[in-house]
Motif scaffolding. Structure first.
Motif, PDB file in Angstrom:
ATOM      1  N   THR A   1       0.830  -1.201   0.000  1.00 24.27           N
ATOM      2  CA  THR A   1       0.000   0.000   0.000  1.00 24.27           C
ATOM      3  C   THR A   1       0.862   1.248   0.000  1.00 24.27           C
ATOM      4  OG1 THR A   1      -1.694  -1.209   1.241  1.00 24.27           O
ATOM      5  CG2 THR A   1      -1.892   1.187   1.186  1.00 24.27           C
ATOM      6  N   GLY A   2       1.900   1.256   0.811  1.00 26.63           N
ATOM      7  CA  GLY A   2       2.812   2.391   0.851  1.00 26.63           C
ATOM      8  C   GLY A   2       3.546   2.590  -0.461  1.00 26.63           C
ATOM      9  N   VAL A   3       3.990   1.486  -1.076  1.00 29.83           N
ATOM     10  CA  VAL A   3       4.680   1.583  -2.367  1.00 29.83           C
ATOM     11  C   VAL A   3       3.721   2.116  -3.424  1.00 29.83           C
ATOM     12  CG1 VAL A   3       5.780   0.260  -4.227  1.00 29.83           C
ATOM     13  CG2 VAL A   3       6.446  -0.147  -1.861  1.00 29.83           C
ATOM     14  N   LEU A   4       2.459   1.671  -3.393  1.00 31.40           N
ATOM     15  CA  LEU A   4       1.482   2.223  -4.334  1.00 31.40           C
ATOM     16  C   LEU A   4       1.337   3.722  -4.139  1.00 31.40           C
ATOM     17  CD1 LEU A   4      -1.469  -0.326  -4.552  1.00 31.40           C
ATOM     18  CD2 LEU A   4       0.211   0.250  -6.303  1.00 31.40           C
ATOM     19  N   GLN A   5       1.278   4.158  -2.884  1.00 33.71           N
ATOM     20  CA  GLN A   5       1.183   5.593  -2.606  1.00 33.71           C
ATOM     21  C   GLN A   5       2.393   6.319  -3.199  1.00 33.71           C
ATOM     22  OE1 GLN A   5      -1.308   7.406  -1.213  1.00 33.71           O
ATOM     23  NE2 GLN A   5      -0.102   9.225  -1.633  1.00 33.71           N
ATOM     24  N   PHE A   6       3.578   5.755  -3.018  1.00 29.41           N
ATOM     25  CA  PHE A   6       4.801   6.321  -3.584  1.00 29.41           C
ATOM     26  C   PHE A   6       4.714   6.413  -5.108  1.00 29.41           C
ATOM     27  CE2 PHE A   6       8.791   5.243  -5.719  1.00 29.41           C
ATOM     28  CZ  PHE A   6       9.600   6.303  -5.344  1.00 29.41           C
ATOM     29  N   CYS A   7       4.263   5.328  -5.742  1.00 30.38           N
ATOM     30  CA  CYS A   7       4.167   5.278  -7.204  1.00 30.38           C
ATOM     31  C   CYS A   7       3.167   6.296  -7.734  1.00 30.38           C
ATOM     32  CB  CYS A   7       3.781   3.872  -7.661  1.00 30.38           C
ATOM     33  SG  CYS A   7       5.036   2.608  -7.317  1.00 30.38           S
ATOM     34  N   ILE A   8       2.044   6.442  -7.044  1.00 24.90           N
ATOM     35  CA  ILE A   8       1.029   7.414  -7.453  1.00 24.90           C
ATOM     36  C   ILE A   8       1.578   8.830  -7.296  1.00 24.90           C
ATOM     37  CG2 ILE A   8      -1.224   8.394  -6.831  1.00 24.90           C
ATOM     38  CD1 ILE A   8      -1.998   5.442  -5.989  1.00 24.90           C
ATOM     39  N   LYS A   9       2.159   9.104  -6.145  1.00 30.48           N
ATOM     40  CA  LYS A   9       2.671  10.445  -5.849  1.00 30.48           C
ATOM     41  C   LYS A   9       3.734  10.879  -6.853  1.00 30.48           C
ATOM     42  CE  LYS A   9       5.304  12.927  -2.358  1.00 30.48           C
ATOM     43  NZ  LYS A   9       6.145  12.751  -1.175  1.00 30.48           N
ATOM     44  N   ASN A  10       4.551   9.940  -7.286  1.00 23.09           N
ATOM     45  CA  ASN A  10       5.666  10.262  -8.180  1.00 23.09           C
ATOM     46  C   ASN A  10       5.355  10.016  -9.657  1.00 23.09           C
ATOM     47  OD1 ASN A  10       7.969  11.079  -6.335  1.00 23.09           O
ATOM     48  ND2 ASN A  10       7.231   9.218  -5.375  1.00 23.09           N
ATOM     49  N   ASN A  11       4.078   9.798  -9.963  1.00 13.03           N
ATOM     50  CA  ASN A  11       3.617   9.622 -11.340  1.00 13.03           C
ATOM     51  C   ASN A  11       4.300   8.463 -12.066  1.00 13.03           C
ATOM     52  OD1 ASN A  11       1.795  11.850 -11.242  1.00 13.03           O
ATOM     53  ND2 ASN A  11       3.571  13.200 -11.425  1.00 13.03           N
ATOM     54  N   TYR A  12       4.526   7.358 -11.353  1.00 12.25           N
ATOM     55  CA  TYR A  12       5.108   6.179 -11.983  1.00 12.25           C
ATOM     56  C   TYR A  12       4.045   5.271 -12.591  1.00 12.25           C
ATOM     57  CZ  TYR A  12       9.664   7.306 -10.032  1.00 12.25           C
ATOM     58  OH  TYR A  12      10.847   7.915  -9.720  1.00 12.25           O
ATOM     59  N   LEU A  13       2.786   5.576 -12.310  1.00 11.22           N
ATOM     60  CA  LEU A  13       1.677   4.827 -12.888  1.00 11.22           C
ATOM     61  C   LEU A  13       0.848   5.815 -13.688  1.00 11.22           C
ATOM     62  CD1 LEU A  13       0.711   2.830  -9.714  1.00 11.22           C
ATOM     63  CD2 LEU A  13       1.627   1.838 -11.802  1.00 11.22           C
ATOM     64  N   GLY A  14       0.472   5.431 -14.893  1.00 14.31           N
ATOM     65  CA  GLY A  14      -0.291   6.354 -15.715  1.00 14.31           C
ATOM     66  C   GLY A  14      -1.546   5.727 -16.272  1.00 14.31           C
ATOM     67  N   GLY A  15      -2.398   6.562 -16.820  1.00 10.97           N
ATOM     68  CA  GLY A  15      -3.607   6.108 -17.493  1.00 10.97           C
ATOM     69  C   GLY A  15      -4.496   5.282 -16.598  1.00 10.97           C
TER      70      GLY A  15
ATOM     71  N   LYS B   1      -8.376  -1.592   4.652  1.00 12.28           N
ATOM     72  CA  LYS B   1      -8.084  -2.894   5.261  1.00 12.28           C
ATOM     73  C   LYS B   1      -7.016  -2.797   6.343  1.00 12.28           C
ATOM     74  CE  LYS B   1      -8.891  -6.838   2.629  1.00 12.28           C
ATOM     75  NZ  LYS B   1      -8.433  -7.940   1.812  1.00 12.28           N
ATOM     76  N   ILE B   2      -5.996  -1.980   6.105  1.00  8.45           N
ATOM     77  CA  ILE B   2      -4.874  -1.953   7.049  1.00  8.45           C
ATOM     78  C   ILE B   2      -5.027  -0.910   8.130  1.00  8.45           C
ATOM     79  CG2 ILE B   2      -3.259  -2.860   5.347  1.00  8.45           C
ATOM     80  CD1 ILE B   2      -2.071  -0.026   5.139  1.00  8.45           C
ATOM     81  N   GLY B   3      -6.024  -0.039   8.004  1.00 10.50           N
ATOM     82  CA  GLY B   3      -6.226   0.995   9.021  1.00 10.50           C
ATOM     83  C   GLY B   3      -6.392   0.370  10.394  1.00 10.50           C
ATOM     84  N   THR B   4      -5.789   0.973  11.363  1.00 12.57           N
ATOM     85  CA  THR B   4      -5.889   0.453  12.730  1.00 12.57           C
ATOM     86  C   THR B   4      -7.162   0.980  13.371  1.00 12.57           C
ATOM     87  OG1 THR B   4      -4.685   2.326  13.628  1.00 12.57           O
ATOM     88  CG2 THR B   4      -3.377   0.418  12.956  1.00 12.57           C
ATOM     89  N   GLN B   5      -7.381   0.646  14.601  1.00 11.44           N
ATOM     90  CA  GLN B   5      -8.560   1.114  15.333  1.00 11.44           C
ATOM     91  C   GLN B   5      -8.664   2.635  15.274  1.00 11.44           C
ATOM     92  OE1 GLN B   5     -10.903  -0.733  16.601  1.00 11.44           O
ATOM     93  NE2 GLN B   5      -9.942  -2.741  16.507  1.00 11.44           N
ATOM     94  N   SER B   6      -7.540   3.306  15.305  1.00  8.11           N
ATOM     95  CA  SER B   6      -7.541   4.768  15.277  1.00  8.11           C
ATOM     96  C   SER B   6      -7.615   5.303  13.844  1.00  8.11           C
ATOM     97  CB  SER B   6      -6.272   5.302  15.955  1.00  8.11           C
ATOM     98  OG  SER B   6      -5.127   4.923  15.209  1.00  8.11           O
ATOM     99  N   GLY B   7      -7.593   4.405  12.867  1.00  5.07           N
ATOM    100  CA  GLY B   7      -7.688   4.820  11.474  1.00  5.07           C
ATOM    101  C   GLY B   7      -6.359   5.205  10.866  1.00  5.07           C
ATOM    102  N   SER B   8      -5.281   4.928  11.533  1.00  7.36           N
ATOM    103  CA  SER B   8      -3.965   5.326  11.031  1.00  7.36           C
ATOM    104  C   SER B   8      -3.256   4.164  10.351  1.00  7.36           C
ATOM    105  CB  SER B   8      -3.093   5.828  12.179  1.00  7.36           C
ATOM    106  OG  SER B   8      -1.779   6.048  11.729  1.00  7.36           O
ATOM    107  N   ALA B   9      -3.091   4.267   9.027  1.00 11.92           N
ATOM    108  CA  ALA B   9      -2.380   3.226   8.288  1.00 11.92           C
ATOM    109  C   ALA B   9      -0.901   3.218   8.637  1.00 11.92           C
ATOM    110  CB  ALA B   9      -2.559   3.441   6.792  1.00 11.92           C
ATOM    111  N   ALA B  10      -0.403   4.324   9.196  1.00 18.61           N
ATOM    112  CA  ALA B  10       1.020   4.419   9.512  1.00 18.61           C
ATOM    113  C   ALA B  10       1.466   3.331  10.483  1.00 18.61           C
ATOM    114  CB  ALA B  10       1.348   5.793  10.086  1.00 18.61           C
TER     115      ALA B  10
END
Length: 139
Positions: free
Chosen positions: A52-66, A82-91
């Motif tokens: 999920t984090g790598v996808l965020q990285f790829c989206i942010k840096n425009n490595y995925l298009g169309g 899915k990965i959000g904790t009870q507090s809602g923090s994916a971190a």
């Protein structure tokens, strides 16, 4: 590992090496390679959080298009749920923060830096596509 060695291993992993084209046969459609990821036989993330984090990285840096960008955003949002904790923090999810920084972690704990170390943009785009394919399997 040196940037040059990491780049050579990534080229081989995505089928861009001198040994001739792409060959499938492993999960994710990649042959072995990519440094520490070689032992797993494919280019996969160690966890849903890291993917999920790598996808965020790829989206942010425009490595995925169309269409891949739309798909990646949808998959990332679903995985965040899915990965959000009870507090809602994916971190708090294992590997997420590393993934957001462009660190792809293998199941055996080794990592590859996708945003530096001499990796070329074209190869990083291919890695992002493969992680997107893997992330879809987590849904």
């Amino acid at each position: 590992m040196s940037a040059h060695a990491q780049l050579d291993l990534l080229k081989n992993a995505v089928g861009g090496g001198t040994s001739g084209g792409t060959s499938g046969g492993s999960a994710g459609g990649l042959p072995g390679g990519l440094g520490g990821l070689a032992s797993s036989g494919s280019l996969t993330s160690s966890s849903i959080g890291n993917a999920t984090g790598v996808l965020q990285f790829c989206i942010k840096n425009n490595y995925l298009g169309g269409a891949n960008l739309d798909s990646a955003t949808d998959v990332k949002d679903k995985l965040l749920g899915k990965i959000g904790t009870q507090s809602g923090s994916a971190a708090a999810s294992p590997g997420y923060l590393d993934g957001v920084k462009g660190m792809l972690s293998s199941p055996d704990g080794k990592t590859v830096d996708l945003n530096g170390g001499g990796l070329k943009e074209q190869l990083t785009r291919k890695v992002c596509d493969k992680v997107l394919d893997q992330a879809k399997s987590f849904l």
